[in-house]
Design an enzyme around this catalytic site. Structure first.
Site, PDB file in Angstrom:
ATOM      1  N   SER A 329      48.126  91.103  82.509  1.00  0.00           N
ATOM      2  CA  SER A 329      48.487  89.844  81.848  1.00  0.00           C
ATOM      3  C   SER A 329      47.420  89.374  80.857  1.00  0.00           C
ATOM      4  O   SER A 329      47.268  89.964  79.792  1.00  0.00           O
ATOM      5  CB  SER A 329      48.836  88.774  82.886  1.00  0.00           C
ATOM      6  N   ASP A 340      44.042  96.026  68.668  1.00  0.00           N
ATOM      7  CA  ASP A 340      44.883  96.016  67.471  1.00  0.00           C
ATOM      8  C   ASP A 340      44.124  95.605  66.217  1.00  0.00           C
ATOM      9  O   ASP A 340      44.434  96.050  65.114  1.00  0.00           O
ATOM     10  CB  ASP A 340      46.073  95.071  67.673  1.00  0.00           C
ATOM     11  N   LYS A 354      51.801  93.759  82.571  1.00  0.00           N
ATOM     12  CA  LYS A 354      52.418  92.479  82.940  1.00  0.00           C
ATOM     13  C   LYS A 354      52.402  91.589  81.710  1.00  0.00           C
ATOM     14  O   LYS A 354      51.371  91.045  81.350  1.00  0.00           O
ATOM     15  CB  LYS A 354      51.642  91.844  84.095  1.00  0.00           C
TER      16      LYS A 354
END
Length: 513
Positions: A329, A340, A354
Site C-alpha cells: 500500500s 517512475d 495492495k
C-alpha cells in the site's frame, strides 16, 4: 489541483486489514446537466454538441435510476417479509437487529475483503486506533484478500516478530480455535487483548507440515516508525516500518540528522512495511523527488484526483529503495513514485500489490462503514493492486531457521540441470529453460517453471542479466546460465553460513557506482 489543495487531502489510508489506510476527505468532481461542467468552484463551458450528448446521457441515467429504484424497493419489501418469517419460524429466538446487521455485513462482504460494515462504534474505533499506531496485541499485519488470513509482515520489535512469525504465514488458529472461516476483523479482535495476557497463534507455513503454534504475550504496540544510521562511504540508511500519523516528521528528522553527518547517498528500507497513511507517504516522496505526480486516484475507470510533489525536495542524492513481498500500500506508493520519476532504483523482491484506498464513514443508524473507493496509480499510471512493483534489481533474502535452510538446500539440489548445448531465446523449449526458470523463481523473479521461454521468462532473464552486469538481451547463453548457477550458490552460502543481507549489500553497491 493546486499543491495546497492536494495537501488538504486528510488521512488517506490504503488498508491492509490491521495496518491500513482510511480516506477521509477529497476534492470531488461534480457533473451538472446542460451547458457547463462544474469542478468545485470553477466552471468550464462545454460546446453545444457535447452538452446535448450530456443531456441525452442524463435522461438515460434517469431512466436507469428509476428502474434500479423499483428493483431495490421490490427486494427490500421481500427482505422485510423474509426477516419477519425467520423471526417467527426459526428454531431459536433471533432479533431483527441481529438479522439486519447480518444483511448489512453481507453487502460489504460481496464487494471486497477491505470493505467492512461496523455495527458498533467499538469495532470502528479498534480499526482507527490501529491505524494511528498504538494498540495492544501481538504486532502482525494481515490480509484476507486471497480468502486466507495471510501475514503481510510482522511489525519490527513486536511479540510476533520476536517469535519468528514470517510474511506469507497463514493464520489458521487463535487460542486453539479454528479461524479459517472468520473475517480479518474477527481474527484481529481475537489477537487483541489486555497487556501481559497470553495468546497462542497457529499458522501454516510453506514447506512445513501441520500447524506451527506460537505462544505470545500481548504488548502495547507503539511503533517507532523510523530508524536510521550512517554506513560507510557517506551512505545514510533509513528504515521505515510503517506510515503512522507522524512518520513523515520522523523521516525528516532522521534525514537531517544523517545529512549533518555527511550523507551523500541514501538507502530507504521499506521491507515488511505494510502501509499506513497515504498523505504521510506522499509527504516523504515530496522531500526526495522533483515536481510532478506522486500518486493518482482512479474510480470506475477515471482519474478523479492526484497528489503532486512541490519540487522543493532534495534531488541530488543517489537513492536505492529496498522492497519485498511485505511492502504494501503506502510503501508501494512511495516506492512507485520514486521508481517512475527515476528518483531512486528499487532493489529486492516483488512488492505485495495492495493498491486500493478506503473511506470510513459514520452512518445514520449509528454504525459505520469502511468502503473501498479508489485505486491508486503510480506517476506513470501503473496499477499496483494485485500486481505490485517489480524491482530494478531483483535480489532475494531467504534467511531462516536451521530447518528452513535444510528445506532450502533440498529444493536447490533438486533443480533441473542446465547442461544442454543450446542458447534458448523467446519461444524455445527445453531443460535449460526449465532449470533457469526454477532458479529465477527461487531468486524472487515472477515467472512459472514451464520449460517454455515465454515473455515472463525473457523479461526475468533480462532483469537478471542487468543486475549481474551482463548484456541484458533475454537469451539464455552459457555465460548467463553460469552466472545464474553462481547466484544460487552465493545465495545459499550467505543464507546458511554468514547470515548476511544480500538485498542491502546490492543497494550499497548500486549507490556507490
Amino acid at each position: 489541483m493546486s499543491q495546497s489543495t492536494a495537501r488538504k487531502i486528510a488521512k488517506v489510508i490504503a488498508i491492509l486489514i490491521i495496518v491500513a489506510m482510511v480516506l477521509t476527505s477529497f476534492s470531488f468532481v461534480f457533473l451538472s446537466v446542460g451547458q457547463s461542467v462544474s469542478y468545485a468552484a470553477t466552471t468550464q463551458v462545454v460546446p453545444a454538441k457535447i452538452a446535448a450528448a450530456q443531456t441525452t446521457q442524463a435522461l438515460t441515467a434517469t431512466i436507469t435510476a428509476t428502474e434500479d429504484s423499483a428493483y431495490i424497493n421490490s427486494e427490500l419489501d421481500f427482505m422485510k417479509q423474509l426477516v419477519q418469517d425467520i423471526k417467527k419460524n426459526y428454531k431459536d429466538d433471533v432479533t431483527y437487529k441481529q438479522m439486519i446487521d447480518g444483511a448489512f455485513k453481507g453487502i460489504f462482504e460481496s464487494l471486497d475483503p477491505h470493505s467492512v460494515y461496523y455495527a458498533t462504534t467499538e469495532a470502528r474505533d479498534d480499526f482507527v486506533t490501529t491505524v494511528d499506531g498504538e494498540f495492544s496485541g501481538v504486532g502482525v499485519s494481515l490480509d484476507t484478500a486471497s480468502g486466507q488470513c495471510v501475514v503481510v509482515a510482522p511489525i519490527s520489535g513486536t511479540p510476533a516478530a520476536k517469535a519468528g512469525i514470517l510474511p506469507g504465514d497463514i493464520v489458521v488458529e487463535v487460542d486453539g480455535k479454528d479461524v479459517r472461516k472468520l473475517t480479518g476483523d474477527e481474527i484481529v479482535a481475537l489477537l487483541r487483548g489486555a497487556v501481559g495476557t497470553k495468546v497462542s497463534l497457529g499458522i501454516e507455513r510453506a514447506g512445513s507440515n501441520g500447524v506451527i503454534t506460537f505462544a505470545l504475550i500481548r504488548e502495547v504496540i507503539k511503533v517507532k516508525a523510523v530508524s536510521g544510521k550512517m554506513l560507510e562511504n557517506g551512505i545514510g540508511y533509513i528504515k521505515i516500518d510503517s506510515f503512522d500519523n507522524d512518520t513523515d516528521k520522523e523521516f525528516t528528522a532522521m534525514k537531517l540528522q544523517l545529512l549533518a553527518q555527511g550523507m551523500t547517498k541514501m538507502i530507504i528500507d521499506l521491507r515488511n512495511n505494510p502501509g499506513g497513511y497515504i498523505d504521510v507517504a506522499a509527504n516523504i516522496a515530496d522531500q526526495i523527488m522533483p515536481a510532478g505526480t506522486i500518486v493518482s486516484f482512479e474510480k470506475q475507470g477515471k482519474t478523479v484526483d492526484k497528489i503532486t510533489a512541490s519540487g522543493v525536495g532534495i534531488t541530488h542524492l543517489k537513492i536505492a529503495v529496498l522492497i519485498n513481498n511485505g511492502s504494501a500500500s503506502s510503501s508501494e506508493i512511495l516506492a512507485g513514485a520514486l521508481q517512475d520519476t527515476k528518483s531512486a532504483v528499487l532493489v529486492g523482491e516483488q512488492s505485495y500489490g495492495k493498491g486500493t484506498a478506503q473511506q470510513v464513514i459514520e452512518l445514520a443508524n449509528g454504525a459505520s462503514m469502511k468502503l473501498s473507493k479508489y485505486y491508486f496509480l503510480t506517476p506513470s499510471n501503473r496499477k499496483i493492486d494485485h500486481v505490485g512493483l517489480t524491482p530494478d534489481y531483483v535480489v532475494t533474502n531467504k534467511i531462516g531457521s536451521e530447518a528452513e535452510n535444510k528445506l532450502m538446500l533440498s529444493r536447490v539440489t533438486a533443480f533441473a540441470p542446465m547442461i544442454e548445448n543450446t542458447k534458448p531465446k523467446a519461444g524455445d523449449k527445453g531443460l535449460n529453460v526449465y532449470g533457469a526458470q526454477e532458479r529465477l523463481a527461487f531468486l524472487g523473479y515472477k515467472l512459472q517453471a514451464s520449460g517454455v521461454m515465454d515473455a515472463a521468462t525473457v523479461s526475468s532473464v533480462k532483469l537478471f542479466q542487468k543486475s549481474s552486469g551482463l548484456y541484458a538481451y533475454g537469451g539464455l547463453d552459457n555465460t548467463t546460465r553460469m552466472a545464474l548457477s553462481k547466484a544460487i550458490t552465493d545465495y545459499v552460502s550467505k543464507a546458511t553460513v554468514d547470515g548476511s543481507d544480500p538485498q542491502l549489500l546490492k543497494a550499497i553497491e548500486i549507490v556507490q557506482k
